[in-house]
Design a protein around this motif. Structure first.
Motif, PDB file in Angstrom:
ATOM      1  N   ALA A  72      10.682   4.141  -5.867  1.00 43.94           N
ATOM      2  CA  ALA A  72      10.143   4.186  -7.228  1.00 43.94           C
ATOM      3  C   ALA A  72      10.746   3.096  -8.106  1.00 43.94           C
ATOM      4  CB  ALA A  72      10.416   5.562  -7.846  1.00 43.94           C
ATOM      5  N   LEU A  73      11.985   2.717  -7.820  1.00 42.45           N
ATOM      6  CA  LEU A  73      12.650   1.695  -8.626  1.00 42.45           C
ATOM      7  C   LEU A  73      12.173   0.289  -8.300  1.00 42.45           C
ATOM      8  CD1 LEU A  73      14.924   1.407 -10.764  1.00 42.45           C
ATOM      9  CD2 LEU A  73      16.528   1.115  -8.866  1.00 42.45           C
ATOM     10  N   ALA A  74      11.736   0.083  -7.053  1.00 41.93           N
ATOM     11  CA  ALA A  74      11.336  -1.259  -6.612  1.00 41.93           C
ATOM     12  C   ALA A  74      10.220  -1.867  -7.461  1.00 41.93           C
ATOM     13  CB  ALA A  74      10.938  -1.223  -5.143  1.00 41.93           C
ATOM     14  N   PRO A  75       9.107  -1.143  -7.769  1.00 39.17           N
ATOM     15  CA  PRO A  75       8.065  -1.759  -8.603  1.00 39.17           C
ATOM     16  C   PRO A  75       8.557  -2.154  -9.990  1.00 39.17           C
ATOM     17  CG  PRO A  75       7.229   0.193  -7.499  1.00 39.17           C
ATOM     18  CD  PRO A  75       8.698   0.183  -7.289  1.00 39.17           C
ATOM     19  N   LEU A  76       9.447  -1.358 -10.564  1.00 37.56           N
ATOM     20  CA  LEU A  76       9.965  -1.684 -11.902  1.00 37.56           C
ATOM     21  C   LEU A  76      10.779  -2.967 -11.868  1.00 37.56           C
ATOM     22  CD1 LEU A  76      11.069   1.886 -13.066  1.00 37.56           C
ATOM     23  CD2 LEU A  76       8.958   0.662 -13.625  1.00 37.56           C
ATOM     24  N   LEU A  77      11.627  -3.090 -10.852  1.00 38.52           N
ATOM     25  CA  LEU A  77      12.443  -4.308 -10.740  1.00 38.52           C
ATOM     26  C   LEU A  77      11.591  -5.523 -10.410  1.00 38.52           C
ATOM     27  CD1 LEU A  77      15.536  -2.901  -8.811  1.00 38.52           C
ATOM     28  CD2 LEU A  77      15.301  -3.316 -11.261  1.00 38.52           C
ATOM     29  N   SER A  78      10.536  -5.334  -9.619  1.00 39.72           N
ATOM     30  CA  SER A  78       9.676  -6.457  -9.253  1.00 39.72           C
ATOM     31  C   SER A  78       8.871  -6.962 -10.442  1.00 39.72           C
ATOM     32  CB  SER A  78       8.719  -6.050  -8.125  1.00 39.72           C
ATOM     33  OG  SER A  78       9.437  -5.692  -6.968  1.00 39.72           O
ATOM     34  N   ALA A  92       4.342  -5.920  -9.953  1.00 39.54           N
ATOM     35  CA  ALA A  92       4.700  -4.504  -9.884  1.00 39.54           C
ATOM     36  C   ALA A  92       3.706  -3.724  -9.035  1.00 39.54           C
ATOM     37  CB  ALA A  92       4.765  -3.914 -11.293  1.00 39.54           C
ATOM     38  N   THR A  93       2.408  -4.066  -9.146  1.00 37.83           N
ATOM     39  CA  THR A  93       1.387  -3.383  -8.349  1.00 37.83           C
ATOM     40  C   THR A  93       1.561  -3.664  -6.862  1.00 37.83           C
ATOM     41  OG1 THR A  93      -0.182  -3.509 -10.185  1.00 37.83           O
ATOM     42  CG2 THR A  93      -1.087  -3.111  -7.990  1.00 37.83           C
ATOM     43  N   THR A  94       1.840  -4.915  -6.533  1.00 37.50           N
ATOM     44  CA  THR A  94       2.070  -5.277  -5.119  1.00 37.50           C
ATOM     45  C   THR A  94       3.266  -4.528  -4.554  1.00 37.50           C
ATOM     46  OG1 THR A  94       1.149  -7.484  -5.517  1.00 37.50           O
ATOM     47  CG2 THR A  94       2.503  -7.179  -3.545  1.00 37.50           C
ATOM     48  N   SER A  95       4.331  -4.450  -5.336  1.00 39.62           N
ATOM     49  CA  SER A  95       5.528  -3.728  -4.884  1.00 39.62           C
ATOM     50  C   SER A  95       5.257  -2.230  -4.772  1.00 39.62           C
ATOM     51  CB  SER A  95       6.681  -3.985  -5.850  1.00 39.62           C
ATOM     52  OG  SER A  95       7.835  -3.295  -5.455  1.00 39.62           O
ATOM     53  N   ALA A  96       4.455  -1.692  -5.702  1.00 43.07           N
ATOM     54  CA  ALA A  96       4.141  -0.262  -5.650  1.00 43.07           C
ATOM     55  C   ALA A  96       3.337   0.086  -4.404  1.00 43.07           C
ATOM     56  CB  ALA A  96       3.370   0.141  -6.907  1.00 43.07           C
ATOM     57  N   VAL A 102       5.455   2.628   2.709  1.00 40.13           N
ATOM     58  CA  VAL A 102       6.718   3.072   3.316  1.00 40.13           C
ATOM     59  C   VAL A 102       6.845   4.589   3.199  1.00 40.13           C
ATOM     60  CG1 VAL A 102       9.231   2.969   3.147  1.00 40.13           C
ATOM     61  CG2 VAL A 102       7.876   0.874   2.936  1.00 40.13           C
ATOM     62  N   LEU A 103       6.435   5.133   2.057  1.00 36.56           N
ATOM     63  CA  LEU A 103       6.474   6.590   1.877  1.00 36.56           C
ATOM     64  C   LEU A 103       5.580   7.296   2.885  1.00 36.56           C
ATOM     65  CD1 LEU A 103       7.193   9.172   0.326  1.00 36.56           C
ATOM     66  CD2 LEU A 103       5.332   8.635  -1.267  1.00 36.56           C
ATOM     67  N   LEU A 104       4.390   6.750   3.133  1.00 41.56           N
ATOM     68  CA  LEU A 104       3.487   7.356   4.115  1.00 41.56           C
ATOM     69  C   LEU A 104       4.112   7.348   5.510  1.00 41.56           C
ATOM     70  CD1 LEU A 104       0.013   5.891   3.025  1.00 41.56           C
ATOM     71  CD2 LEU A 104       0.975   8.145   2.507  1.00 41.56           C
ATOM     72  N   ILE A 105       4.766   6.237   5.876  1.00 43.24           N
ATOM     73  CA  ILE A 105       5.424   6.164   7.189  1.00 43.24           C
ATOM     74  C   ILE A 105       6.526   7.214   7.285  1.00 43.24           C
ATOM     75  CG2 ILE A 105       6.837   4.695   8.676  1.00 43.24           C
ATOM     76  CD1 ILE A 105       5.275   2.284   7.565  1.00 43.24           C
ATOM     77  N   LEU A 106       7.277   7.406   6.216  1.00 45.36           N
ATOM     78  CA  LEU A 106       8.339   8.411   6.219  1.00 45.36           C
ATOM     79  C   LEU A 106       7.772   9.824   6.371  1.00 45.36           C
ATOM     80  CD1 LEU A 106      10.688   7.068   3.377  1.00 45.36           C
ATOM     81  CD2 LEU A 106      11.088   7.010   5.845  1.00 45.36           C
ATOM     82  N   LEU A 107       6.651  10.103   5.726  1.00 51.49           N
ATOM     83  CA  LEU A 107       6.059  11.434   5.812  1.00 51.49           C
ATOM     84  C   LEU A 107       5.530  11.712   7.224  1.00 51.49           C
ATOM     85  CD1 LEU A 107       4.144  11.654   2.401  1.00 51.49           C
ATOM     86  CD2 LEU A 107       6.306  12.751   3.036  1.00 51.49           C
ATOM     87  N   VAL A 108       4.948  10.700   7.855  1.00 54.86           N
ATOM     88  CA  VAL A 108       4.486  10.883   9.236  1.00 54.86           C
ATOM     89  C   VAL A 108       5.676  11.114  10.164  1.00 54.86           C
ATOM     90  CG1 VAL A 108       3.346   9.735  11.181  1.00 54.86           C
ATOM     91  CG2 VAL A 108       2.351   9.591   8.915  1.00 54.86           C
ATOM     92  N   SER A 109       6.763  10.406   9.924  1.00 55.77           N
ATOM     93  CA  SER A 109       7.965  10.628  10.734  1.00 55.77           C
ATOM     94  C   SER A 109       8.541  12.018  10.505  1.00 55.77           C
ATOM     95  CB  SER A 109       9.012   9.565  10.427  1.00 55.77           C
ATOM     96  OG  SER A 109       9.531   9.713   9.112  1.00 55.77           O
TER      97      SER A 109
END
Length: 234
Positions: A72-78, A92-96, A102-109
């Motif tokens: 969540a912090l990455a888009p703000l910093l970008s 910010a949109t690209t980073s979001a 990445v979140l979807l990959i974590l949920l599948v894992s």
């Protein structure tokens, strides 16, 4: 922390090699196609995976709460710039979008972890990758899945002991350094005890692993895995 939970869900009945193939294909597609339309389709696949393994979304998000903070912090910093306009929405949109995939990959894992015993994961890796490399990877996966919950429990015990001794009134840096030093000390002690336990039990490179067989339910899921992998090159 998410761990294997015995159940009779659809995901539990699948061969671990099938589930690993789905994860690889899903990750490849998510990394290759960060567009909103592709992520919408992958979100549906993620929802199906969570339902198939009976993983509550809230529980999965709670398990990854520290990773979620960084994502969540990455888009703000970008999006922050040193000059006008001070915030770049396109960056910010690209980073979001990158954080969301990445979140979807974590949920599948999370669905994989909840539905697959550690021994089955090791067996799947060692039978897919022949020779010593597969054995080393299988041992590494088994040790990580068993060792991480123990280390997290040690850190929780250290924090609770500090709180009982009014450690919460100390500075943030002091608390972090204390937890870090004690956590590393415990980790090394655990590693030494693990090494001794493996020697005492005549640790073998090629133990008797559980049998793995593909069922009828595996074949359509394997087709999905191949489709996901192929879509990464389209």
């Amino acid at each position: 922390m998410l761990t294997y939970d015995p159940d009779d869900t659809f995901a539990h009945r699948l061969d671990p090699r099938t589930k690993l193939a789905v994860q690889i294909g899903f990750a490849a597609t998510a990394l290759a196609h960060p567009t909103p339309r592709a992520l919408l389709v992958l979100s549906a696949v993620t929802a199906v995976a969570l339902v198939a393994a009976r993983v509550p979304l809230g529980r999965a998000l709670s398990a990854y709460r520290f990773a979620l903070f960084i994502l969540a912090l990455a888009p703000l910093l970008s999006g922050v710039t040193l000059g006008a306009p001070w915030f770049d929405r396109s960056a910010a949109t690209t980073s979001a979008l990158a954080s969301y995939r990445v979140l979807l990959i974590l949920l599948v894992s999370a669905a994989y972890v909840r539905s697959t015993p550690v021994r089955d994961s090791r067996a799947a890796i060692q039978r897919t990758i022949p020779g010593k490399p597969g054995q080393i990877l299988g041992i590494g996966v088994g040790l990580v899945f068993r060792f991480l919950p123990v280390l997290r429990g040690d850190l929780r015990t250290i924090r609770e002991a500090m709180a009982a001794r009014l450690g919460t009134e100390r500075g943030v840096v002091d608390r972090a350094s204390t937890v870090g030093v004690l956590g590393l000390t415990r980790a090394f002690d655990r590693a030494d005890r693990l090494s001794l336990a493996l020697q005492a039990r005549c640790f073998a490179w090629n133990p008797t692993l559980p049998p793995l067989t593909f069922s009828r339910a595996d074949y359509p899921v394997l087709v999905l895995a191949v489709t996901l992998a192929c879509s990464a090159f389209v």
